[in-house]
Design a protein around this motif. Structure first.
Motif, mmCIF file in Angstrom:
data_model
loop_
_atom_site.group_PDB
_atom_site.id
_atom_site.type_symbol
_atom_site.label_atom_id
_atom_site.label_comp_id
_atom_site.label_asym_id
_atom_site.label_seq_id
_atom_site.Cartn_x
_atom_site.Cartn_y
_atom_site.Cartn_z
ATOM 1 N N LEU A 147 0.828 -1.208 0.000
ATOM 2 C CA LEU A 147 0.000 0.000 0.000
ATOM 3 C C LEU A 147 0.862 1.258 0.000
ATOM 4 O O LEU A 147 1.892 1.324 0.686
ATOM 5 N N LEU A 148 0.398 2.244 -0.751
ATOM 6 C CA LEU A 148 1.037 3.554 -0.767
ATOM 7 C C LEU A 148 -0.044 4.619 -0.643
ATOM 8 O O LEU A 148 -1.047 4.578 -1.362
ATOM 9 N N GLN A 149 0.156 5.557 0.255
ATOM 10 C CA GLN A 149 -0.742 6.703 0.374
ATOM 11 C C GLN A 149 0.055 7.962 0.104
ATOM 12 O O GLN A 149 1.082 8.208 0.741
ATOM 13 N N ILE A 150 -0.406 8.765 -0.844
ATOM 14 C CA ILE A 150 0.279 9.995 -1.209
ATOM 15 C C ILE A 150 -0.702 11.156 -1.117
ATOM 16 O O ILE A 150 -1.914 10.959 -1.114
ATOM 17 N N ALA A 151 -0.177 12.377 -1.047
ATOM 18 C CA ALA A 151 -1.047 13.542 -0.917
ATOM 19 C C ALA A 151 -0.388 14.762 -1.546
ATOM 20 O O ALA A 151 0.841 14.852 -1.646
ATOM 21 N N ARG A 152 -1.270 15.694 -1.966
ATOM 22 C CA ARG A 152 -0.808 16.945 -2.562
ATOM 23 C C ARG A 152 -1.955 17.955 -2.490
ATOM 24 O O ARG A 152 -3.122 17.564 -2.609
ATOM 25 N N PRO A 153 -1.647 19.235 -2.315
ATOM 26 C CA PRO A 153 -2.716 20.238 -2.373
ATOM 27 C C PRO A 153 -3.247 20.360 -3.812
ATOM 28 O O PRO A 153 -2.476 20.528 -4.755
ATOM 29 N N ASP A 154 -4.561 20.241 -3.957
ATOM 30 C CA ASP A 154 -5.212 20.396 -5.259
ATOM 31 C C ASP A 154 -6.623 20.916 -5.045
ATOM 32 O O ASP A 154 -7.177 20.806 -3.945
ATOM 33 N N VAL A 155 -7.216 21.480 -6.093
ATOM 34 C CA VAL A 155 -8.640 21.782 -6.046
ATOM 35 C C VAL A 155 -9.398 20.489 -6.328
ATOM 36 O O VAL A 155 -8.851 19.553 -6.920
ATOM 37 N N ALA A 156 -10.656 20.448 -5.921
ATOM 38 C CA ALA A 156 -11.401 19.192 -5.998
ATOM 39 C C ALA A 156 -12.533 19.221 -7.015
ATOM 40 O O ALA A 156 -13.426 18.374 -6.949
ATOM 41 N N ASP A 157 -12.512 20.182 -7.945
ATOM 42 C CA ASP A 157 -13.571 20.177 -8.949
ATOM 43 C C ASP A 157 -13.400 18.970 -9.869
ATOM 44 O O ASP A 157 -12.309 18.409 -10.006
ATOM 45 N N PHE A 158 -14.487 18.576 -10.521
ATOM 46 C CA PHE A 158 -14.512 17.321 -11.269
ATOM 47 C C PHE A 158 -13.449 17.275 -12.369
ATOM 48 O O PHE A 158 -12.765 16.260 -12.539
ATOM 49 N N GLU A 159 -13.303 18.360 -13.113
ATOM 50 C CA GLU A 159 -12.350 18.360 -14.229
ATOM 51 C C GLU A 159 -10.922 18.168 -13.744
ATOM 52 O O GLU A 159 -10.167 17.353 -14.289
ATOM 53 N N MET A 160 -10.541 18.890 -12.702
ATOM 54 C CA MET A 160 -9.168 18.810 -12.223
ATOM 55 C C MET A 160 -8.873 17.460 -11.575
ATOM 56 O O MET A 160 -7.846 16.836 -11.855
ATOM 57 N N ILE A 161 -9.783 16.989 -10.711
ATOM 58 C CA ILE A 161 -9.517 15.723 -10.023
ATOM 59 C C ILE A 161 -9.498 14.569 -11.013
ATOM 60 O O ILE A 161 -8.764 13.591 -10.842
ATOM 61 N N SER A 162 -10.268 14.669 -12.084
ATOM 62 C CA SER A 162 -10.259 13.622 -13.104
ATOM 63 C C SER A 162 -8.917 13.567 -13.823
ATOM 64 O O SER A 162 -8.410 12.483 -14.128
ATOM 65 N N LYS A 163 -8.332 14.724 -14.089
ATOM 66 C CA LYS A 163 -7.012 14.757 -14.723
ATOM 67 C C LYS A 163 -5.955 14.147 -13.813
ATOM 68 O O LYS A 163 -5.105 13.360 -14.263
ATOM 69 N N VAL A 164 -6.008 14.495 -12.527
ATOM 70 C CA VAL A 164 -5.021 13.982 -11.569
ATOM 71 C C VAL A 164 -5.136 12.469 -11.422
ATOM 72 O O VAL A 164 -4.138 11.737 -11.488
ATOM 73 N N THR A 165 -6.358 11.986 -11.229
ATOM 74 C CA THR A 165 -6.527 10.544 -11.009
ATOM 75 C C THR A 165 -6.203 9.740 -12.267
ATOM 76 O O THR A 165 -5.738 8.602 -12.164
ATOM 77 N N LYS A 166 -6.432 10.318 -13.441
ATOM 78 C CA LYS A 166 -6.091 9.620 -14.683
ATOM 79 C C LYS A 166 -4.588 9.386 -14.765
ATOM 80 O O LYS A 166 -4.125 8.291 -15.107
ATOM 81 N N VAL A 167 -3.802 10.420 -14.445
ATOM 82 C CA VAL A 167 -2.344 10.293 -14.467
ATOM 83 C C VAL A 167 -1.888 9.246 -13.460
ATOM 84 O O VAL A 167 -1.073 8.362 -13.771
#
Length: 269
Positions: A227-247
């Motif tokens: 298991l790995l848990q990582i974190a970073r400051p980001d905005v949580a709107d749908f478009e941005m979080i979708s880009k982050v999770t895709k990568v």
């Protein structure tokens, strides 16, 4: 009229209902000739295919009140639900059966059911449609599908679709809590790996993207036990979080990993 999924983009509802002790979910996706809606029993993925239910029935009607996108108009929904319920009663009274899902596309609403046997079932369905749904054009397809291909490879969402569904659901929950989605906050992500080396290489990669490693540990899972848990400051709107999770999802897969979702605190307005 089985359309092959060609997921150019997807928009999702967050309808999540519990019926017959199973969890159902709904998503919209683009197919060859337009957008379609799939409502399916997600729990069946854990047991599919069921060898005792080797036959597939696809049955339903043409939608009479239809929008330009091929979906039922509001006043048509109750009629379609009643038709579907009546047809399902005929099938369940005739043989062991499992309702896998419903596909709404191009002004048709079709139920997908896996059944034990089909003896005289077509005749019973024809009689029911003629007796109870006289003003609708009906469809009945019966075929052998031992591998449950219609569920596993058509109704069930692929990895990209599931990621959009998950993101949409979490973002909607945050909106419901009054969150200001455009405000940066720490967002944590969980990823599981099949090797310690893969986890280490992925950690190096995401560190370069300004993620911080919050936790690493081993689990009791047979395959993905790192298991790995990582974190970073980001905005949580749908478009941005979708880009982050895709990568993260695609890069994790390169290192033998499986992305498992994200969490964030709510920032109230």
């Amino acid at each position: 009229m089985k359309a092959q999924l060609s997921l150019v983009f997807a928009v999702f509802s967050v309808l999540l209902v519990k019926a017959q002790e199973a969890y159902w979910d709904t998503y919209l996706a683009r197919y060859d000739n337009g957008v379609g809606s799939v409502t399916l029993n997600m729990d069946l993925m854990e047991v599919a295919p069921k060898p005792e239910l080797p036959f597939l029935i696809i049955t339903g009607v043409d939608v009479k009140g239809c929008t330009g996108e091929g979906f039922p108009k509001k006043d048509e929904f109750n009629k379609l639900y009643k038709i579907s319920n009546g047809v399902n009663k005929v099938i369940f009274a005739s043989t062991q059966a499992e309702l896998a899902g419903t596909f709404t596309y191009q002004c048709q609403r079709l139920d997908y059911l896996f059944v034990k046997d089909t003896l005289a079932l077509r005749e019973k369905l024809v009689q029911h449609y003629k007796r109870s749904c006289q003003s609708y054009t009906y469809h009945i397809t019966i075929r052998r599908d031992e591998d449950w291909d219609a569920y596993l490879n058509f109704l069930y969402p692929n990895e990209e679709t599931k990621a959009f569904m998950q993101n949409s659901r979490v973002v909607d929950q945050m909106k419901g809590a009054g969150d200001r989605l455009d405000q940066p906050r720490i967002i944590s992500h969980l990823i599981y790996f099949d090797s310690e080396e893969g986890r280490s290489l992925f950690s190096e990669y995401v560190t370069g993207l300004k993620f911080k490693v919050e936790m690493t540990r081993e689990t009791k899972q047979k395959k993905y036990s790192y298991l790995l848990q990582i974190a970073r400051p980001d905005v949580a709107d749908f478009e941005m979080i979708s880009k982050v999770t895709k990568v993260l999802r695609e890069k994790a897969a390169e290192y033998g990993g499986e992305y498992d979702g994200w969490t964030a605190s709510v920032i109230s307005k």
